[in-house]
Design a protein around this motif. Structure first.
Motif, PDB file in Angstrom:
ATOM      1  N   SER A  45      38.077  26.402  43.969  1.00 20.24           N
ATOM      2  CA  SER A  45      37.937  27.548  43.074  1.00 20.24           C
ATOM      3  C   SER A  45      39.206  28.363  43.143  1.00 20.24           C
ATOM      4  N   LEU A  46      39.344  29.283  42.194  1.00 17.00           N
ATOM      5  CA  LEU A  46      40.518  30.145  42.165  1.00 17.00           C
ATOM      6  C   LEU A  46      40.302  31.390  43.019  1.00 17.00           C
ATOM      7  N   TYR A  47      41.323  31.722  43.823  1.00 17.81           N
ATOM      8  CA  TYR A  47      41.319  32.900  44.693  1.00 17.81           C
ATOM      9  C   TYR A  47      42.594  33.693  44.459  1.00 17.81           C
ATOM     10  N   PHE A  48      42.555  34.990  44.772  1.00 20.06           N
ATOM     11  CA  PHE A  48      43.750  35.832  44.699  1.00 20.06           C
ATOM     12  C   PHE A  48      44.615  35.596  45.932  1.00 20.06           C
TER      13      PHE A  48
ATOM     14  N   GLU B  30      50.573  33.728  37.493  1.00 20.15           N
ATOM     15  CA  GLU B  30      50.353  32.462  38.195  1.00 20.15           C
ATOM     16  C   GLU B  30      50.544  32.592  39.699  1.00 20.15           C
ATOM     17  N   ASN B  31      51.499  33.429  40.124  1.00 24.31           N
ATOM     18  CA  ASN B  31      51.737  33.581  41.564  1.00 24.31           C
ATOM     19  C   ASN B  31      50.661  34.419  42.263  1.00 24.31           C
ATOM     20  N   HIS B  32      49.735  34.986  41.514  1.00 18.13           N
ATOM     21  CA  HIS B  32      48.617  35.752  42.078  1.00 18.13           C
ATOM     22  C   HIS B  32      47.410  34.870  42.385  1.00 18.13           C
ATOM     23  N   ILE B  33      47.499  33.575  42.031  1.00 14.50           N
ATOM     24  CA  ILE B  33      46.333  32.691  42.085  1.00 14.50           C
ATOM     25  C   ILE B  33      46.622  31.471  42.956  1.00 14.50           C
TER      26      ILE B  33
ATOM     27  N   LEU C  95      43.096  43.207  35.196  1.00 16.59           N
ATOM     28  CA  LEU C  95      42.012  43.474  36.141  1.00 16.59           C
ATOM     29  C   LEU C  95      41.287  44.770  35.790  1.00 16.59           C
ATOM     30  N   ASN C  96      39.980  44.778  35.928  1.00 26.07           N
ATOM     31  CA  ASN C  96      39.213  46.001  35.683  1.00 26.07           C
ATOM     32  C   ASN C  96      38.734  46.626  36.992  1.00 26.07           C
ATOM     33  N   LYS C  97      39.256  46.104  38.131  1.00 24.90           N
ATOM     34  CA  LYS C  97      38.942  46.670  39.445  1.00 24.90           C
ATOM     35  C   LYS C  97      39.997  46.210  40.436  1.00 24.90           C
ATOM     36  N   ASP C  98      40.097  46.905  41.557  1.00 26.78           N
ATOM     37  CA  ASP C  98      40.988  46.475  42.638  1.00 26.78           C
ATOM     38  C   ASP C  98      40.404  45.226  43.284  1.00 26.78           C
ATOM     39  N   VAL C  99      41.296  44.320  43.712  1.00 22.55           N
ATOM     40  CA  VAL C  99      40.853  43.104  44.396  1.00 22.55           C
ATOM     41  C   VAL C  99      41.639  42.941  45.691  1.00 22.55           C
ATOM     42  N   GLU C 100      41.046  42.226  46.625  1.00 23.16           N
ATOM     43  CA  GLU C 100      41.660  41.995  47.929  1.00 23.16           C
ATOM     44  C   GLU C 100      42.301  40.605  47.981  1.00 23.16           C
ATOM     45  N   GLU C 101      43.216  40.444  48.914  1.00 28.15           N
ATOM     46  CA  GLU C 101      43.804  39.134  49.153  1.00 28.15           C
ATOM     47  C   GLU C 101      42.716  38.157  49.585  1.00 28.15           C
ATOM     48  N   ASP C 102      42.814  36.931  49.128  1.00 31.06           N
ATOM     49  CA  ASP C 102      41.887  35.851  49.482  1.00 31.06           C
ATOM     50  C   ASP C 102      40.482  36.070  48.917  1.00 31.06           C
TER      51      ASP C 102
ATOM     52  N   LEU D 287      37.620  35.596  46.069  1.00 32.83           N
ATOM     53  CA  LEU D 287      37.240  34.641  45.032  1.00 32.83           C
ATOM     54  C   LEU D 287      37.335  35.331  43.675  1.00 32.83           C
ATOM     55  N   ILE D 288      37.987  34.693  42.730  1.00 33.35           N
ATOM     56  CA  ILE D 288      38.147  35.282  41.388  1.00 33.35           C
ATOM     57  C   ILE D 288      36.859  35.085  40.594  1.00 33.35           C
ATOM     58  N   SER D 289      36.441  36.163  39.955  1.00 32.78           N
ATOM     59  CA  SER D 289      35.247  36.147  39.122  1.00 32.78           C
ATOM     60  C   SER D 289      35.620  36.663  37.731  1.00 32.78           C
ATOM     61  N   THR D 290      34.940  36.198  36.717  1.00 32.96           N
ATOM     62  CA  THR D 290      35.191  36.700  35.361  1.00 32.96           C
ATOM     63  C   THR D 290      34.790  38.167  35.252  1.00 32.96           C
ATOM     64  N   ASP D 291      33.999  38.663  36.198  1.00 33.14           N
ATOM     65  CA  ASP D 291      33.610  40.080  36.191  1.00 33.14           C
ATOM     66  C   ASP D 291      34.803  40.983  36.482  1.00 33.14           C
ATOM     67  N   TYR D 292      35.879  40.431  37.042  1.00 33.79           N
ATOM     68  CA  TYR D 292      37.043  41.230  37.435  1.00 33.79           C
ATOM     69  C   TYR D 292      38.067  41.394  36.324  1.00 33.79           C
TER      70      TYR D 292
END
Length: 96
Positions: A40-43, A55-58, A80-87, A89-94
């Motif tokens: 899966s895709l992660y930050f 691309e370098n964020h994924i 992005l519609n919210k802050d995200v942390e390193e590692d 899991l990417i969600s379409t909700d973000y």
């Protein structure tokens, strides 16, 4: 004649039953293993709300419980519609 046609039909049915189905069905255990084997895709780093995903964020990692790497176009270039942390899991909700 009628008897030959019935015998041919019976042999064809037997052959079709022996060939089986082309549809692949996985067992419960295989489905669990497939989730762990897929990715899966992660930050790769923490990002702030409003930033655009590049691309370098994924990165693609296991387990495969989120967005598949083959669907990366759903994420790249989105805001992005919210802050995200390193590692994380990417969600379409973000994404907007």
């Amino acid at each position: 004649d009628k008897a030959d046609l019935a015998a041919l039909n019976k042999k064809l049915e037997s052959l079709i039953n022996r060939i089986g189905s082309y549809k692949k069905i996985s067992t419960k255990e295989e489905r669990i293993s497939r989730l762990n084997a897929r990715r899966s895709l992660y930050f790769t780093s923490a990002l702030k709300k409003g930033e655009y995903i590049k691309e370098n964020h994924i990165i693609a990692k296991r387990p495969g419980t989120g967005i598949s790497p083959k669907d990366i176009k759903l994420v790249l270039g989105k805001q992005l519609n919210k802050d995200v942390e390193e590692d994380e899991l990417i969600s379409t909700d973000y994404i907007k």
